[in-house]
Design an enzyme around this catalytic site. Sequence first.
Site, mmCIF file in Angstrom:
data_model
loop_
_atom_site.group_PDB
_atom_site.id
_atom_site.type_symbol
_atom_site.label_atom_id
_atom_site.label_comp_id
_atom_site.label_asym_id
_atom_site.label_seq_id
_atom_site.Cartn_x
_atom_site.Cartn_y
_atom_site.Cartn_z
ATOM 1 N N TYR A 58 0.867 -1.185 0.000
ATOM 2 C CA TYR A 58 0.000 0.000 0.000
ATOM 3 C C TYR A 58 0.903 1.234 0.000
ATOM 4 O O TYR A 58 1.436 1.636 1.040
ATOM 5 C CB TYR A 58 -0.903 0.043 1.230
ATOM 6 C CG TYR A 58 -1.987 -1.021 1.305
ATOM 7 C CD1 TYR A 58 -2.408 -1.725 0.183
ATOM 8 C CD2 TYR A 58 -2.624 -1.296 2.512
ATOM 9 C CE1 TYR A 58 -3.411 -2.684 0.271
ATOM 10 C CE2 TYR A 58 -3.635 -2.250 2.609
ATOM 11 C CZ TYR A 58 -4.018 -2.943 1.485
ATOM 12 O OH TYR A 58 -5.010 -3.880 1.569
ATOM 13 N N SER A 217 -21.701 4.199 1.036
ATOM 14 C CA SER A 217 -21.531 4.928 2.303
ATOM 15 C C SER A 217 -22.610 5.983 2.505
ATOM 16 O O SER A 217 -22.791 6.499 3.598
ATOM 17 C CB SER A 217 -20.171 5.629 2.324
ATOM 18 O OG SER A 217 -20.138 6.641 1.328
HETATM 19 N N1 LIG Z 1 -7.447 -8.264 1.472
HETATM 20 C C1 LIG Z 1 -7.738 -7.485 0.460
HETATM 21 O O1 LIG Z 1 -7.683 -7.897 -0.694
HETATM 22 C C2 LIG Z 1 -8.141 -6.064 0.698
HETATM 23 C C3 LIG Z 1 -8.582 -5.283 -0.378
HETATM 24 C C4 LIG Z 1 -8.972 -3.971 -0.103
HETATM 25 C C5 LIG Z 1 -8.913 -3.474 1.194
HETATM 26 N N2 LIG Z 1 -8.453 -4.257 2.200
HETATM 27 C C6 LIG Z 1 -8.345 -3.751 3.595
HETATM 28 O O2 LIG Z 1 -9.629 -3.405 4.053
HETATM 29 C C7 LIG Z 1 -9.658 -2.045 4.478
HETATM 30 C C8 LIG Z 1 -11.021 -1.455 4.209
HETATM 31 O O3 LIG Z 1 -11.292 -1.504 2.815
HETATM 32 P P1 LIG Z 1 -11.892 -0.271 2.063
HETATM 33 O O4 LIG Z 1 -11.069 0.917 2.417
HETATM 34 O O5 LIG Z 1 -12.095 -0.605 0.660
HETATM 35 O O6 LIG Z 1 -13.284 -0.182 2.795
HETATM 36 P P2 LIG Z 1 -14.573 0.677 2.745
HETATM 37 O O7 LIG Z 1 -14.847 0.994 4.167
HETATM 38 O O8 LIG Z 1 -15.581 -0.039 1.941
HETATM 39 O O9 LIG Z 1 -14.242 2.015 1.919
HETATM 40 C C9 LIG Z 1 -13.542 3.044 2.527
HETATM 41 C C10 LIG Z 1 -13.815 4.348 1.788
HETATM 42 O O10 LIG Z 1 -15.195 4.665 1.889
HETATM 43 C C11 LIG Z 1 -15.365 6.072 2.015
HETATM 44 N N3 LIG Z 1 -16.224 6.363 3.186
HETATM 45 C C12 LIG Z 1 -17.327 7.122 3.177
HETATM 46 N N4 LIG Z 1 -17.906 7.153 4.372
HETATM 47 C C13 LIG Z 1 -17.161 6.439 5.187
HETATM 48 C C14 LIG Z 1 -17.237 6.113 6.564
HETATM 49 N N5 LIG Z 1 -18.217 6.552 7.346
HETATM 50 N N6 LIG Z 1 -16.283 5.349 7.089
HETATM 51 C C15 LIG Z 1 -15.285 4.885 6.324
HETATM 52 N N7 LIG Z 1 -15.152 5.161 5.002
HETATM 53 C C16 LIG Z 1 -16.089 5.924 4.441
HETATM 54 C C17 LIG Z 1 -13.973 6.660 2.154
HETATM 55 O O11 LIG Z 1 -13.627 7.197 0.891
HETATM 56 P P3 LIG Z 1 -13.441 8.769 0.728
HETATM 57 O O12 LIG Z 1 -12.483 9.146 1.833
HETATM 58 O O13 LIG Z 1 -12.888 8.920 -0.641
HETATM 59 O O14 LIG Z 1 -14.813 9.333 0.921
HETATM 60 C C18 LIG Z 1 -13.076 5.483 2.441
HETATM 61 O O15 LIG Z 1 -11.792 5.659 1.897
HETATM 62 C C19 LIG Z 1 -8.518 -1.383 3.703
HETATM 63 O O16 LIG Z 1 -8.074 -0.221 4.335
HETATM 64 C C20 LIG Z 1 -7.493 -2.487 3.687
HETATM 65 O O17 LIG Z 1 -6.788 -2.494 4.908
HETATM 66 C C21 LIG Z 1 -8.082 -5.555 1.971
#
Ligand SMILES: NC(=O)c1ccc[n+]([C@@H]2O[C@H](COP(=O)([O-])OP(=O)(O)OC[C@H]3O[C@@H](n4cnc5c(N)ncnc54)[C@H](OP(=O)(O)O)[C@@H]3O)[C@@H](O)[C@H]2O)c1
Length: 338
Positions: A58, A217
């Site tokens: 990352y 979201s």
């Molecule tokens: N194992 C894997 O293959 C894999 C793949 C992807 C991720 N991950 C892990 O999973 C974690 C979470 O995944 P994700 O970031 O895709 O998850 P997510 O929670 O679905 O999306 C996060 C994005 O949603 C937006 N958002 C809007 N309201 C929110 C709120 N109340 N709380 C949090 N986010 C909000 C933000 O974007 P804006 O800031 O642009 O509004 C934030 O960057 C990652 O950080 C990573 O550690 C693992």
Amino acid sequence: MTMHTHTLGTTGPQVSALGLGCMGMSALYGDADRAESIATIHAALEAGVTLLDTGDFYGMGHNELLIGEALRTAPAARREQALVSVKFGALRDPDGGWSGYDGRPAAVKTFAAYSLQRLGVDHIDVYRIARLDPAVPIEETVGAISELIEKGYVRHVGLSEVGADTIRRAAATAPVSDLQIEYSLISRGIEDEILPTTRELGIGVTAYGVLSRGLISGHFTGDRKLAANDFRAMSPRFQGENLQHNLNLVEALRKIAEQKGASVAQIAIAWVLSRGAQHGNDIVPLVGARTRERLAESLGALDVTLEAADLAAIEDAVPAGAAAGERYPAAQMAHVER
Ligand SMILES: NC(=O)c1ccc[n+]([C@@H]2O[C@H](COP(=O)([O-])OP(=O)(O)OC[C@H]3O[C@@H](n4cnc5c(N)ncnc54)[C@H](OP(=O)(O)O)[C@@H]3O)[C@@H](O)[C@H]2O)c1
């Protein structure tokens, strides 16, 4: 807000009911603010979040260095409670391109050595290959992590985006704490085979993409301009008619959220939590907040109770398979086992 803790699988560590995924603080969702990212990690630790998730790729080490700094500057009591889950194995190039995965034992140990250094810790709590390396049997990759565990550099084996057969083979090699995999109201692919398998084997699930990367979201709008380095600019679900269709699902969800006095994001997170509630709370959502404001909103999901009637209304508004578009572009979809 009450922060409960759960054991990750039958052999994993005790973790907070929600984890913080730190990826968006370094990569894939456009630029992030470093000071706000660190403040968000500190606020999460202060609120009782103990699980921080990262990947060495990352931002090519950026995310681990960021977490390392946040841990160093956190109060000692919070730092000592923090558990770091690290993904490794993705091969990158200086342009940000992706060139496959490396799960060879010598590579696993090399990746771990660099991660420990960047994080500034003496062990990694959960260590997992981000995607299966098709050239290396999972037994060999997991075997290398087991050797790191014997030496005290790692505490637990995790898995990421693998199917039932690989899960069984890994679990036959070493105890597995959790499978990290995408799971949300609009990504329910794990329900048929993968979730029953993790449950049979006593493996927990750390769910990512619970908000489908912000799409569900309640904050994402059809006119949002995404930077070229934002994964969502290439994600099928965020394109044209697919995006409009998916945002219509969000509006249906918003009506339920309003009736519950909650936000859409809180309903989406609470729904994922509810899916583990009858199974020893075996699903821990990793929320991807990168600001304190979004973090506070996410944590509010822990105070939302979804009754049977709410769950039925949610299912009606967003039935399984309702999303338009795959969760990854085809080239990346080829690396996830289904
Ligand atoms: N194992 C894997 O293959 C894999 C793949 C992807 C991720 N991950 C892990 O999973 C974690 C979470 O995944 P994700 O970031 O895709 O998850 P997510 O929670 O679905 O999306 C996060 C994005 O949603 C937006 N958002 C809007 N309201 C929110 C709120 N109340 N709380 C949090 N986010 C909000 C933000 O974007 P804006 O800031 O642009 O509004 C934030 O960057 C990652 O950080 C990573 O550690 C693992």
